[in-house]
Design an enzyme around this catalytic site. Structure first.
Site, PDB file in Angstrom:
ATOM      1  N   ARG A  45     -63.749  31.204 -54.870  1.00  0.00           N
ATOM      2  CA  ARG A  45     -64.191  32.523 -55.233  1.00  0.00           C
ATOM      3  C   ARG A  45     -64.059  33.223 -53.916  1.00  0.00           C
ATOM      4  NH1 ARG A  45     -69.288  34.708 -55.284  1.00  0.00           N
ATOM      5  NH2 ARG A  45     -70.088  32.851 -56.200  1.00  0.00           N
ATOM      6  N   TYR A  97     -54.468  56.857 -64.755  1.00  0.00           N
ATOM      7  CA  TYR A  97     -54.610  55.872 -65.967  1.00  0.00           C
ATOM      8  C   TYR A  97     -55.807  56.010 -66.525  1.00  0.00           C
ATOM      9  CZ  TYR A  97     -54.777  51.401 -68.208  1.00  0.00           C
ATOM     10  OH  TYR A  97     -54.820  50.248 -69.091  1.00  0.00           O
ATOM     11  N   ASP A 168     -53.374  54.942 -55.829  1.00  0.00           N
ATOM     12  CA  ASP A 168     -52.729  53.752 -56.976  1.00  0.00           C
ATOM     13  C   ASP A 168     -51.338  53.755 -57.039  1.00  0.00           C
ATOM     14  OD1 ASP A 168     -51.897  52.368 -59.290  1.00  0.00           O
ATOM     15  OD2 ASP A 168     -53.617  53.060 -60.557  1.00  0.00           O
ATOM     16  N   LYS A 193     -47.568  44.954 -63.746  1.00  0.00           N
ATOM     17  CA  LYS A 193     -46.450  45.894 -63.753  1.00  0.00           C
ATOM     18  C   LYS A 193     -45.215  45.425 -63.103  1.00  0.00           C
ATOM     19  CE  LYS A 193     -49.134  48.302 -66.459  1.00  0.00           C
ATOM     20  NZ  LYS A 193     -50.423  47.975 -66.581  1.00  0.00           N
TER      21      LYS A 193
HETATM   22  C1  PLP Z   1     -51.200  53.366 -62.849  1.00  0.00           C
HETATM   23  C2  PLP Z   1     -51.927  52.051 -63.415  1.00  0.00           C
HETATM   24  N1  PLP Z   1     -53.165  51.853 -62.743  1.00  0.00           N
HETATM   25  C3  PLP Z   1     -54.032  50.814 -63.163  1.00  0.00           C
HETATM   26  C4  PLP Z   1     -53.676  50.169 -64.257  1.00  0.00           C
HETATM   27  C5  PLP Z   1     -54.789  49.053 -64.807  1.00  0.00           C
HETATM   28  O1  PLP Z   1     -53.998  47.652 -64.505  1.00  0.00           O
HETATM   29  P1  PLP Z   1     -54.195  46.491 -65.288  1.00  0.00           P
HETATM   30  O2  PLP Z   1     -53.934  46.643 -66.749  1.00  0.00           O
HETATM   31  O3  PLP Z   1     -53.478  45.174 -64.557  1.00  0.00           O
HETATM   32  O4  PLP Z   1     -55.680  46.140 -65.437  1.00  0.00           O
HETATM   33  C6  PLP Z   1     -52.446  50.475 -65.015  1.00  0.00           C
HETATM   34  C7  PLP Z   1     -52.280  49.627 -66.273  1.00  0.00           C
HETATM   35  O5  PLP Z   1     -51.408  50.315 -67.158  1.00  0.00           O
HETATM   36  C8  PLP Z   1     -51.602  51.464 -64.512  1.00  0.00           C
HETATM   37  O6  PLP Z   1     -50.625  51.733 -65.385  1.00  0.00           O
END
Ligand code: PLP
Length: 368
Positions: A45, A97, A168, A193
Site C-alpha cells: 500500500r 466533471y 485536471d 481516459k
Molecule cells: C475530466 C475528468 N476528470 C476526472 C474524471 C474521473 O475519472 P475516473 O472515472 O477515472 O474516476 C473524469 C471521468 O470521466 C473526467 O472526465
C-alpha cells in the site's frame, strides 16, 4: 529523453542489461521481506514496483521531478488532490466533471468551508472569487462544455491569494498542455481516459512539483488506501506507449468531424477548440479528442441519434480507441447549465470517413 513520443516509447523499461525483459514485470505481492534493518519496500500500500514505471513515465511527460502517484481511479486521485489544500473555500469551474464538484461540495461543507463555482473561461470572475480561497480547481477544456481557461493568469492570481492551483489535465493530456509550466501546483489525471486509452482500465494519478506537496499527496494516498492494483498500472503503461500516435489521430478526427458538422443542416451547434468561432481558442491545448453537438430536434432527437449509430458506441467515458457518444444530461447530477440536447462525442482512431458516414446517417434517422 525529453520528447514526449520518445518518453512514451522508452521510459519505465527494465535496465538495458543482457537477458532483461523489454517490459517491467507485474509483481503481485502485498508485503515484502523486510526486517527493518535495511532500506527497501515494506508494504504494497506504501509503494509497489509495478506502479513505478507508470509513475515515472507520467512524471517525465508532465515535466516534474517527483513521480506521479497512481490511484484506484481519477476520482480517487482528485480526492487526494483536493485534500492537499487546507480547509476553506474551493473555487471550481461550474462545468467541472460532476463527481469532482460533488466531492468538493461534500468536503467543504464538512469542513465549514465553501465551494464556489465559476465560469472558468471568464478570468475576471475567477480572479474575483479567489480572495480567501484555499484552492482553485481548473479544467481546461471543461467537461463537457469545452470552455478554455487562462491557466497562467489564474495560477498567478491564485498564488497571490495564497490558494493552491489544481489542474485536471485529463482532457488535454500532457501532450496537449503541461500545467506545471503554466503555474499549477498539482496535476490530476483520470488515466482511465487517454493515458491508458483502451477502455479496459479504471485508474487515476496525481502529481506535484515540490517535495513538500508530493509528500502530502503520498501520505493521503497511503493512509486512505486509494491505491491501484498492479495489473491496472501495468496495463495503463502498456496503453500509454501509443499515446502520441493515438492522440494525433484522435485530434485530427475530432477537428475534421467538427468542421463538417458545423455545416450540417441537421445540426444546431458544434463545439471544438479547433473551430474558428470557439471562444478563447488561443488558450486551447495542442489537441482535443472531444467535441459536442446539438442536433436539430432537441433532447429527443439527441437520444434517437445515439440509438441510431452503428459504429459510434453509445457509452459514457472517453479517450478510448473506439469512438463513443452520449447525451450528458441523462445524468441527474450533470450541471443544469449543460444543454439538454448536448451530445458529447469522443473520437477514436477509426477511419474518419467511416465515422462521418455513421454520424450523418444517424442525424437523418434522428429526425423521427
Ligand atoms: C475530466 C475528468 N476528470 C476526472 C474524471 C474521473 O475519472 P475516473 O472515472 O477515472 O474516476 C473524469 C471521468 O470521466 C473526467 O472526465
Amino acid at each position: 529523453m525529453t520528447n514526449p513520443a520518445t518518453i512514451l516509447a522508452q521510459s519505465g523499461r527494465p535496465e538495458r542489461i543482457q537477458g532483461n525483459p523489454v517490459n517491467p514485470p507485474v509483481v503481485f505481492s502485498s508485503t515484502y521481506r523486510n526486517s527493518g534493518t535495511a532500506p527497501g519496500n515494506i508494504y504494497a500500500r506504501w509503494d509497489n514496483e509495478t506502479w513505478n514505471p507508470f509513475e515515472k513515465t507520467l512524471a517525465a511527460l508532465e515535466g516534474t521531478d517527483y513521480p506521479a502517484l497512481v490511484h484506484a481511479s481519477g476520482m480517487a486521485a482528485m480526492t487526494t488532490a483536493l485534500h492537499a489544500a487546507p480547509p476553506g473555500k474551493i473555487v471550481a469551474p461550474r462545468h467541472s466533471y460532476h463527481a469532482s464538484l460533488i466531492v468538493a461540495q461534500e468536503m467543504t461543507e464538512r469542513e465549514g468551508g465553501q465551494l464556489v463555482t465559476v465560469d472558468i473561461a471568464n478570468t475576471e470572475e475567477v480572479v474575483a472569487a479567489l480572495p480567501g480561497a484555499s484552492a482553485v480547481l481548473i479544467e481546461s477544456p471543461t467537461n463537457p462544455m469545452l470552455e478554455l481557461a487562462d491557466i497562467p493568469t489564474i495560477a498567478k492570481a491564485a498564488h497571490e491569494a495564497g490558494a493552491l492551483v489544481i489542474v485536471d489535465n485529463t482532457f488535454a493530456t500532457p501532450l496537449g498542455q503541461q500545467p506545471f509550466i503554466m503555474g499549477a501546483d498539482i496535476v490530476v489525471h483520470s488515466a482511465t481516459k487517454y493515458l491508458a486509452g483502451h477502455s479496459d482500465v479504471v485508474l487515476g494519478a496525481v502529481l506535484a512539483n515540490t517535495e513538500e506537496l508530493h509528500q502530502r499527496l503520498w501520505d493521503y494516498r497511503t493512509h486512505t488506501g486509494a491505491i491501484a492494483g498492479p495489473m491496472e498500472a501495468w496495463l495503463a503503461l502498456r496503453g500509454m506507449r501509443t499515446l502520441s500516435l493515438r492522440f494525433e489521430r484522435i485530434t485530427a478526427n475530432a477537428a475534421e468531424l467538427a468542421r463538417r458538422l458545423s455545416n450540417h443542416p441537421l445540426v444546431e451547434a458544434v463545439a471544438h477548440p479547433s473551430l474558428p468561432h470557439h471562444p478563447n481558442k488561443e488558450r486551447a491545448p495542442k489537441g482535443c479528442g472531444v467535441l459536442t453537438v446539438r442536433p436539430t430536434g432537441g433532447a429527443e432527437a439527441a437520444d434517437r441519434l445515439v440509438e441510431a449509430t452503428e459504429l459510434w458506441l453509445p457509452a459514457t467515458s472517453l479517450g478510448g480507441v473506439e469512438s463513443s457518444l452520449e447525451r450528458r444530461r441523462r445524468f441527474a447530477d450533470e450541471a443544469t447549465t449543460v444543454p439538454e440536447d448536448l451530445l458529447r462525442l469522443s473520437t477514436g482512431i477509426e477511419d474518419m470517413e467511416d465515422l462521418w458516414e455513421d454520424l450523418d446517417r444517424a442525424l437523418t434517422r434522428s429526425q423521427a
